[in-house]
Design a protein around this motif. Structure first.
Motif, mmCIF file in Angstrom:
data_model
loop_
_atom_site.group_PDB
_atom_site.id
_atom_site.type_symbol
_atom_site.label_atom_id
_atom_site.label_comp_id
_atom_site.label_asym_id
_atom_site.label_seq_id
_atom_site.Cartn_x
_atom_site.Cartn_y
_atom_site.Cartn_z
ATOM 1 N N GLN A 1 0.827 -1.214 0.000
ATOM 2 C CA GLN A 1 0.000 0.000 0.000
ATOM 3 C C GLN A 1 0.860 1.261 0.000
ATOM 4 O OE1 GLN A 1 -3.507 0.191 -0.190
ATOM 5 N NE2 GLN A 1 -2.857 2.257 -0.720
ATOM 6 N N VAL A 2 1.910 1.272 0.809
ATOM 7 C CA VAL A 2 2.807 2.435 0.861
ATOM 8 C C VAL A 2 3.443 2.661 -0.511
ATOM 9 C CG1 VAL A 2 5.005 3.266 1.808
ATOM 10 C CG2 VAL A 2 3.260 2.342 3.337
ATOM 11 N N LEU A 3 3.949 1.598 -1.128
ATOM 12 C CA LEU A 3 4.599 1.738 -2.431
ATOM 13 C C LEU A 3 3.598 2.118 -3.524
ATOM 14 C CD1 LEU A 3 7.215 -1.169 -2.344
ATOM 15 C CD2 LEU A 3 7.614 1.287 -2.000
ATOM 16 N N GLN A 4 2.366 1.619 -3.438
ATOM 17 C CA GLN A 4 1.338 2.031 -4.403
ATOM 18 C C GLN A 4 1.059 3.526 -4.294
ATOM 19 O OE1 GLN A 4 -1.763 -0.767 -3.320
ATOM 20 N NE2 GLN A 4 -1.327 -2.074 -5.087
ATOM 21 N N ASP A 5 0.995 4.033 -3.058
ATOM 22 C CA ASP A 5 0.777 5.465 -2.841
ATOM 23 C C ASP A 5 1.936 6.286 -3.406
ATOM 24 O OD1 ASP A 5 -1.569 4.747 -1.580
ATOM 25 O OD2 ASP A 5 -0.850 5.191 0.452
ATOM 26 N N VAL A 6 3.170 5.808 -3.191
ATOM 27 C CA VAL A 6 4.348 6.504 -3.710
ATOM 28 C C VAL A 6 4.355 6.467 -5.237
ATOM 29 C CG1 VAL A 6 6.877 6.437 -3.835
ATOM 30 C CG2 VAL A 6 5.727 6.204 -1.623
ATOM 31 N N ALA B 1 1.801 6.443 -7.144
ATOM 32 C CA ALA B 1 0.748 7.346 -7.627
ATOM 33 C C ALA B 1 1.077 8.813 -7.370
ATOM 34 C CB ALA B 1 -0.586 6.989 -6.960
ATOM 35 N N ASP B 2 1.656 9.113 -6.182
ATOM 36 C CA ASP B 2 1.779 10.511 -5.763
ATOM 37 C C ASP B 2 3.202 10.963 -5.439
ATOM 38 O OD1 ASP B 2 -1.051 10.743 -5.881
ATOM 39 O OD2 ASP B 2 -1.192 9.827 -3.896
ATOM 40 N N GLY B 3 4.188 10.077 -5.515
ATOM 41 C CA GLY B 3 5.554 10.436 -5.148
ATOM 42 C C GLY B 3 5.760 10.325 -3.652
ATOM 43 N N LEU B 4 7.008 10.520 -3.236
ATOM 44 C CA LEU B 4 7.339 10.455 -1.806
ATOM 45 C C LEU B 4 6.907 11.743 -1.109
ATOM 46 C CD1 LEU B 4 10.916 8.913 -1.885
ATOM 47 C CD2 LEU B 4 8.974 8.001 -0.628
ATOM 48 N N PRO B 5 6.127 11.638 -0.045
ATOM 49 C CA PRO B 5 5.717 12.857 0.673
ATOM 50 C C PRO B 5 6.795 13.314 1.655
ATOM 51 C CG PRO B 5 4.625 10.943 1.619
ATOM 52 C CD PRO B 5 5.443 10.454 0.450
ATOM 53 N N GLY B 6 7.003 14.621 1.746
ATOM 54 C CA GLY B 6 7.899 15.201 2.756
ATOM 55 C C GLY B 6 9.286 14.591 2.737
ATOM 56 N N GLU B 7 9.751 14.204 3.925
ATOM 57 C CA GLU B 7 11.093 13.646 4.096
ATOM 58 C C GLU B 7 11.101 12.110 4.056
ATOM 59 O OE1 GLU B 7 13.922 15.529 4.299
ATOM 60 O OE2 GLU B 7 12.523 17.152 3.817
ATOM 61 N N ASN C 1 9.959 4.509 -12.809
ATOM 62 C CA ASN C 1 9.209 3.314 -13.226
ATOM 63 C C ASN C 1 8.760 2.432 -12.061
ATOM 64 O OD1 ASN C 1 9.721 4.067 -15.944
ATOM 65 N ND2 ASN C 1 11.721 3.081 -15.834
ATOM 66 N N LEU C 2 8.362 3.037 -10.947
ATOM 67 C CA LEU C 2 7.857 2.248 -9.819
ATOM 68 C C LEU C 2 6.497 1.669 -10.196
ATOM 69 C CD1 LEU C 2 8.001 1.177 -6.930
ATOM 70 C CD2 LEU C 2 7.128 3.394 -6.142
ATOM 71 N N ASP C 3 6.441 0.355 -10.242
ATOM 72 C CA ASP C 3 5.220 -0.353 -10.617
ATOM 73 C C ASP C 3 4.976 -1.436 -9.578
ATOM 74 O OD1 ASP C 3 2.986 -1.186 -12.115
ATOM 75 O OD2 ASP C 3 4.209 -2.653 -13.195
ATOM 76 N N VAL C 4 3.873 -1.343 -8.871
ATOM 77 C CA VAL C 4 3.579 -2.243 -7.757
ATOM 78 C C VAL C 4 2.468 -3.206 -8.144
ATOM 79 C CG1 VAL C 4 2.946 -2.357 -5.319
ATOM 80 C CG2 VAL C 4 4.217 -0.370 -6.180
#
Length: 147
Positions: free
Chosen positions: A21-26, A28-34, A72-75
């Motif tokens: 789930q964390v990698l799917q969010d990343v 879709a939206d990139g890494l948040p904050g730090e 190319n992050l694909d989960v």
């Protein structure tokens, strides 16, 4: 036969689902904050796909960092594909969730560690040895059968 709940297996599936789930969010939206991740995985897992030079350099396990540059992050349900930069050389990787040993996000002091198969085998071996000690063992010398 007594049924029991396999909490260890259930926990591993839940933890892998969290990583997915964390990698799917990343993706879709990139890494948040730090936020950034250190992911250690078993390079010998049969479904890991990495360049030969990487598997030669890291024959047991490898840690990758997902932070500043990745592509190319694909989960999927079973794992994730990503392109990471190794000394100015972009390399595609495929890491199944089952190969992950640790997942750490140091920005929030969060980490997961998966028990390795070797550790489980050691536990099983200890249990077998303890059981054998409880039984009366008879040792037969091979010398008695020699002519």
């Amino acid at each position: 036969m007594t049924r029991s709940i396999d909490y260890g297996n259930l926990m591993h599936r839940a933890m892998r689902g969290l990583i997915r789930q964390v990698l799917q969010d990343v993706a879709a939206d990139g890494l948040p904050g730090e936020h950034h991740f250190f992911i250690t995985f078993d390079t010998m897992h049969p479904d890991v796909e990495i360049a030969d030079w990487l598997s030669d350099r890291y024959p047991g396990e490898m840690t990758v960092v997902i932070q500043h540059w990745f592509d190319n992050l694909d989960v999927s349900e079973e794992g994730f594909a990503i392109t990471l930069n190794f000394g100015e050389n972009p390399e595609p990787l495929y890491i199944p969730f089952a190969a992950i040993r640790t997942f750490v996000d140091p920005s929030v002091e969060f980490g997961l560690r998966f028990e390795t198969q070797e550790a489980e085998e050691e536990v099983d071996l200890v249990e077998v040895e303890e059981t054998a000690e409880k039984q009366d063992a008879q040792i037969v010398s091979l010398d008695s059968f020699r002519k």
